[in-house]
Design a protein around this motif. Structure first.
Motif, short mmCIF file in Angstrom:
data_model
loop_
_atom_site.label_atom_id
_atom_site.label_comp_id
_atom_site.label_asym_id
_atom_site.label_seq_id
_atom_site.Cartn_x
_atom_site.Cartn_y
_atom_site.Cartn_z
N ASP A 47 -1.18 0.13 9.25
CA ASP A 47 -2.25 -0.39 10.10
C ASP A 47 -3.51 -0.51 9.25
O ASP A 47 -4.13 0.48 8.91
N GLY A 48 -3.87 -1.72 8.89
CA GLY A 48 -5.05 -1.92 8.07
C GLY A 48 -4.68 -2.26 6.64
O GLY A 48 -3.51 -2.27 6.25
N GLN A 49 -5.70 -2.53 5.86
CA GLN A 49 -5.50 -2.96 4.48
C GLN A 49 -4.96 -1.82 3.61
O GLN A 49 -5.30 -0.66 3.79
N ASP A 50 -4.09 -2.18 2.67
CA ASP A 50 -3.57 -1.21 1.71
C ASP A 50 -4.71 -0.73 0.81
O ASP A 50 -5.79 -1.34 0.77
N SER A 51 -4.48 0.36 0.07
CA SER A 51 -5.54 0.92 -0.75
C SER A 51 -4.95 1.49 -2.03
O SER A 51 -3.75 1.47 -2.26
N GLY A 52 -5.83 2.02 -2.86
CA GLY A 52 -5.42 2.61 -4.13
C GLY A 52 -5.79 1.72 -5.30
O GLY A 52 -6.66 0.85 -5.19
N ASP A 53 -5.10 1.93 -6.40
CA ASP A 53 -5.38 1.17 -7.62
C ASP A 53 -5.02 -0.30 -7.42
O ASP A 53 -4.00 -0.63 -6.83
N ARG A 54 -5.85 -1.16 -7.95
CA ARG A 54 -5.62 -2.60 -7.84
C ARG A 54 -4.87 -3.12 -9.07
O ARG A 54 -4.83 -2.48 -10.10
N GLY A 55 -4.29 -4.31 -8.91
CA GLY A 55 -3.67 -5.00 -10.04
C GLY A 55 -2.19 -4.74 -10.25
O GLY A 55 -1.61 -5.25 -11.20
N TRP A 56 -1.54 -3.98 -9.37
CA TRP A 56 -0.13 -3.66 -9.55
C TRP A 56 0.77 -4.70 -8.91
O TRP A 56 0.48 -5.23 -7.85
N GLU A 57 1.89 -4.99 -9.58
CA GLU A 57 2.94 -5.86 -9.07
C GLU A 57 4.27 -5.13 -9.21
O GLU A 57 4.43 -4.31 -10.11
N TRP A 58 5.20 -5.43 -8.31
CA TRP A 58 6.54 -4.85 -8.41
C TRP A 58 7.55 -5.96 -8.66
O TRP A 58 7.36 -7.09 -8.23
N TRP A 72 7.77 -11.21 -9.82
CA TRP A 72 6.79 -10.13 -9.64
C TRP A 72 5.98 -10.46 -8.39
O TRP A 72 5.49 -11.56 -8.24
N ILE A 73 5.83 -9.46 -7.51
CA ILE A 73 5.10 -9.63 -6.25
C ILE A 73 4.00 -8.58 -6.20
O ILE A 73 4.22 -7.42 -6.55
N ALA A 74 2.83 -8.97 -5.72
CA ALA A 74 1.71 -8.04 -5.62
C ALA A 74 2.12 -6.80 -4.82
O ALA A 74 2.77 -6.92 -3.78
N LEU A 75 1.75 -5.63 -5.32
CA LEU A 75 2.04 -4.37 -4.65
C LEU A 75 0.81 -3.99 -3.82
O LEU A 75 -0.16 -3.44 -4.33
N GLY A 76 0.84 -4.36 -2.56
CA GLY A 76 -0.28 -4.11 -1.66
C GLY A 76 -1.07 -5.37 -1.40
O GLY A 76 -1.08 -6.30 -2.21
N ASP A 77 -1.74 -5.39 -0.26
CA ASP A 77 -2.53 -6.57 0.13
C ASP A 77 -4.01 -6.41 -0.21
O ASP A 77 -4.84 -7.20 0.19
N HIS A 78 -4.36 -5.38 -0.98
CA HIS A 78 -5.75 -5.09 -1.32
C HIS A 78 -6.15 -5.67 -2.68
O HIS A 78 -7.24 -5.43 -3.16
N ASN A 79 -5.29 -6.49 -3.28
CA ASN A 79 -5.53 -7.01 -4.62
C ASN A 79 -6.34 -8.29 -4.66
O ASN A 79 -6.75 -8.72 -5.72
N GLY A 80 -6.53 -8.94 -3.53
CA GLY A 80 -7.27 -10.19 -3.50
C GLY A 80 -6.33 -11.39 -3.52
O GLY A 80 -5.17 -11.27 -3.92
N PRO A 81 -6.82 -12.53 -3.10
CA PRO A 81 -5.96 -13.72 -2.96
C PRO A 81 -5.37 -14.24 -4.25
O PRO A 81 -4.31 -14.84 -4.25
N GLU A 82 -6.02 -13.98 -5.39
CA GLU A 82 -5.47 -14.49 -6.65
C GLU A 82 -4.14 -13.83 -7.00
O GLU A 82 -3.32 -14.42 -7.70
N MET A 83 -3.89 -12.62 -6.51
CA MET A 83 -2.62 -11.95 -6.78
C MET A 83 -1.63 -12.07 -5.63
O MET A 83 -0.43 -12.05 -5.86
N THR A 84 -2.12 -12.16 -4.41
CA THR A 84 -1.21 -12.10 -3.26
C THR A 84 -0.77 -13.47 -2.76
O THR A 84 0.10 -13.56 -1.91
N ALA A 85 -1.32 -14.55 -3.29
CA ALA A 85 -1.01 -15.88 -2.78
C ALA A 85 0.42 -16.29 -3.08
O ALA A 85 1.10 -16.85 -2.22
N HIS A 86 0.91 -16.04 -4.28
CA HIS A 86 2.26 -16.50 -4.67
C HIS A 86 2.93 -15.48 -5.55
O HIS A 86 2.27 -14.82 -6.37
#
Length: 92
Positions: A47-58, A72-86
């Protein structure tokens, strides 16, 4: 699904694995052990935005081949649109 031992990488160049998958109430804490000896942490929140260290992909080995195959997919939705878009496919 457990996140433990999933391969991860960071935009800063670090690589590693998720060493601990700690489920909690409405979240999962993912502890990352890097090959260089450093650590990371990402918290996936139900519930709500993910948190923690930014820049991780799995690395998703089972990504639909019709959509480009393993990637590679962004790990968490808190990384910003440049990482989570595709997802970033193996060559990226």
């Amino acid at each position: 699904m457990s996140w433990k031992l999933k391969n991860v990488r960071n935009v800063d160049g670090r690589t590693g694995v998720i060493s601990v998958d700690a489920p909690g109430f409405a979240h999962r804490g993912l502890h990352i052990k890097c090959e260089d000896g450093s650590t990371g942490y990402v918290q996936l929140n139900a519930d709500g935005q993910d948190s923690g260290d930014r820049g991780w992909e799995w690395f998703c080995e089972g990504f639909d081949r019709a959509l480009g195959g393993p990637c590679w997919i962004a790990l968490g939705d808190h990384n910003g649109p440049e990482m989570t878009a595709h997802p970033r496919h193996m060559n990226a």
